[in-house]
Enzyme design. Sequence first.
Site, PDB file in Angstrom:
ATOM      1  N   SER A   1       2.936  -1.832  10.554  1.00 47.50           N
ATOM      2  CA  SER A   1       4.369  -1.928  10.823  1.00 47.50           C
ATOM      3  C   SER A   1       4.961  -3.306  10.502  1.00 47.50           C
ATOM      4  O   SER A   1       5.824  -3.803  11.232  1.00 47.50           O
ATOM      5  CB  SER A   1       4.676  -1.506  12.270  1.00 47.50           C
TER       6      SER A   1
ATOM      7  N   GLU B   1      -6.004  -4.385  10.648  1.00 46.07           N
ATOM      8  CA  GLU B   1      -4.965  -3.382  10.851  1.00 46.07           C
ATOM      9  C   GLU B   1      -5.270  -2.551  12.092  1.00 46.07           C
ATOM     10  O   GLU B   1      -6.042  -1.575  12.020  1.00 46.07           O
ATOM     11  CB  GLU B   1      -4.897  -2.441   9.644  1.00 46.07           C
TER      12      GLU B   1
ATOM     13  N   LYS C   1       0.088   4.231  -0.423  1.00 47.06           N
ATOM     14  CA  LYS C   1      -0.598   5.430   0.081  1.00 47.06           C
ATOM     15  C   LYS C   1      -0.338   6.610  -0.869  1.00 47.06           C
ATOM     16  O   LYS C   1      -0.234   6.400  -2.073  1.00 47.06           O
ATOM     17  CB  LYS C   1      -0.157   5.724   1.520  1.00 47.06           C
TER      18      LYS C   1
ATOM     19  N   HIS D   1      -9.763   1.658   4.543  1.00 47.38           N
ATOM     20  CA  HIS D   1      -8.495   1.828   5.266  1.00 47.38           C
ATOM     21  C   HIS D   1      -8.691   2.809   6.422  1.00 47.38           C
ATOM     22  O   HIS D   1      -9.481   3.760   6.301  1.00 47.38           O
ATOM     23  CB  HIS D   1      -7.411   2.341   4.309  1.00 47.38           C
TER      24      HIS D   1
ATOM     25  N   GLY E   1       2.067   2.612  10.678  1.00 43.78           N
ATOM     26  CA  GLY E   1       3.066   3.664  10.480  1.00 43.78           C
ATOM     27  C   GLY E   1       3.779   4.085  11.755  1.00 43.78           C
ATOM     28  O   GLY E   1       4.439   5.118  11.775  1.00 43.78           O
TER      29      GLY E   1
ATOM     30  N   ASN F   1       0.870  -1.183   0.000  1.00 42.32           N
ATOM     31  CA  ASN F   1       0.000   0.000   0.000  1.00 42.32           C
ATOM     32  C   ASN F   1       0.905   1.230   0.000  1.00 42.32           C
ATOM     33  O   ASN F   1       1.444   1.602   1.033  1.00 42.32           O
ATOM     34  CB  ASN F   1      -0.896  -0.036   1.252  1.00 42.32           C
TER      35      ASN F   1
ATOM     36  N   GLU G   1      -7.023   5.217   7.448  1.00 41.17           N
ATOM     37  CA  GLU G   1      -6.786   6.628   7.122  1.00 41.17           C
ATOM     38  C   GLU G   1      -8.017   7.245   6.463  1.00 41.17           C
ATOM     39  O   GLU G   1      -8.311   8.425   6.654  1.00 41.17           O
ATOM     40  CB  GLU G   1      -5.526   6.755   6.240  1.00 41.17           C
TER      41      GLU G   1
HETATM   42  P1  PGA Z   1       2.486   0.514   7.698  1.00 42.38           P
HETATM   43  O1  PGA Z   1       1.052   0.735   7.018  1.00 42.38           O
HETATM   44  O2  PGA Z   1       3.027  -0.804   7.157  1.00 42.38           O
HETATM   45  O3  PGA Z   1       3.312   1.689   7.269  1.00 42.38           O
HETATM   46  O4  PGA Z   1       2.280   0.446   9.170  1.00 42.38           O
HETATM   47  C1  PGA Z   1       0.152  -0.318   6.818  1.00 42.38           C
HETATM   48  C2  PGA Z   1      -1.113   0.179   6.172  1.00 42.38           C
HETATM   49  O5  PGA Z   1      -1.558   1.288   6.495  1.00 42.38           O
HETATM   50  O6  PGA Z   1      -1.720  -0.495   5.328  1.00 42.38           O
END
Ligand code: PGA
Length: 264
Positions: free
Chosen positions: A218, A172, A16, A100, A178, A14, A102
């Site tokens: 992460s 998640e 983003k 997601h 992140g 992903n 976000e």
């Molecule tokens: P990350 O993000 O691996 O940077 O923690 C995962 C995601 O948001 O899908």
Amino acid sequence: MKQTRHRKPVIAANWKMNKLIQEAVSFVAGFPKDPEPDQKIEVVICPPFTALQTVAEALRGTKIKLGAQNLYPKSQGAFTGEISPLMLKDVGCTYVILGHSERRHILGEQDTFINEKVQAALAHDLIPILCVGETLEERRQGQTETVCRSQLLGSLEGLDAEAVKKLVIAYEPVWAIGTGVNASAQDAEETIAYLRRVIAEKWGDEAAAAVRIQYGGSVKPQNIAEFMACANIDGALVGGASLESDSFYEIIQGARRGSERHEV
Ligand code: PGA
């Protein structure tokens, strides 16, 4: 007891809101065309909309699948600024990330809207990667299961068992995204096993056994094998560590190693 995994794991990048077209081109140029030669793991790259076309061309002839990060749940029409499932199919997408955290937390998306998107994706033969997960506060209050259950059932409202079998779900935890702080493999496995039970209750054992459920938050080359060794974890949705071709490739290799240790 060791047992062969019957669901094909999915490792999805992903990206983003990262990478200009030229950066996306460099990534693909530096990435193996055949990262998973025995095809035991599905590899997906989800670039931003502006790089979909270029990445689609660069991936042509490979087994790597293309995914988008969102869609608007209509085929076409007066929806300024939005992208339809038809357009995603047209550019060569197989997958689409929906719900997601976000989008839930920054853009205020609710389960009913996410549900419309899931239905629109399936109607256009796109595989949704539906994300669910609790915030840190919800976890501290012991609400992990309640929150994930309600997001899952709300986002999948009206689907039949055949549709559910096609899905990829990504568990998640918001606090792990992140932050560098991943959930432990054991905690992720417990919540994912719980989600599978929720699916079994509502759509039956066959759907629960078929649906693929990833962990995300992460994920790195150093921790992927541990997640993949868990009975219920069928891959990962990877943000930060998918931005460099070397680390994303190491994650795929780690996933393969972990999958071989897969125990039931
Ligand atoms: P990350 O993000 O691996 O940077 O923690 C995962 C995601 O948001 O899908």
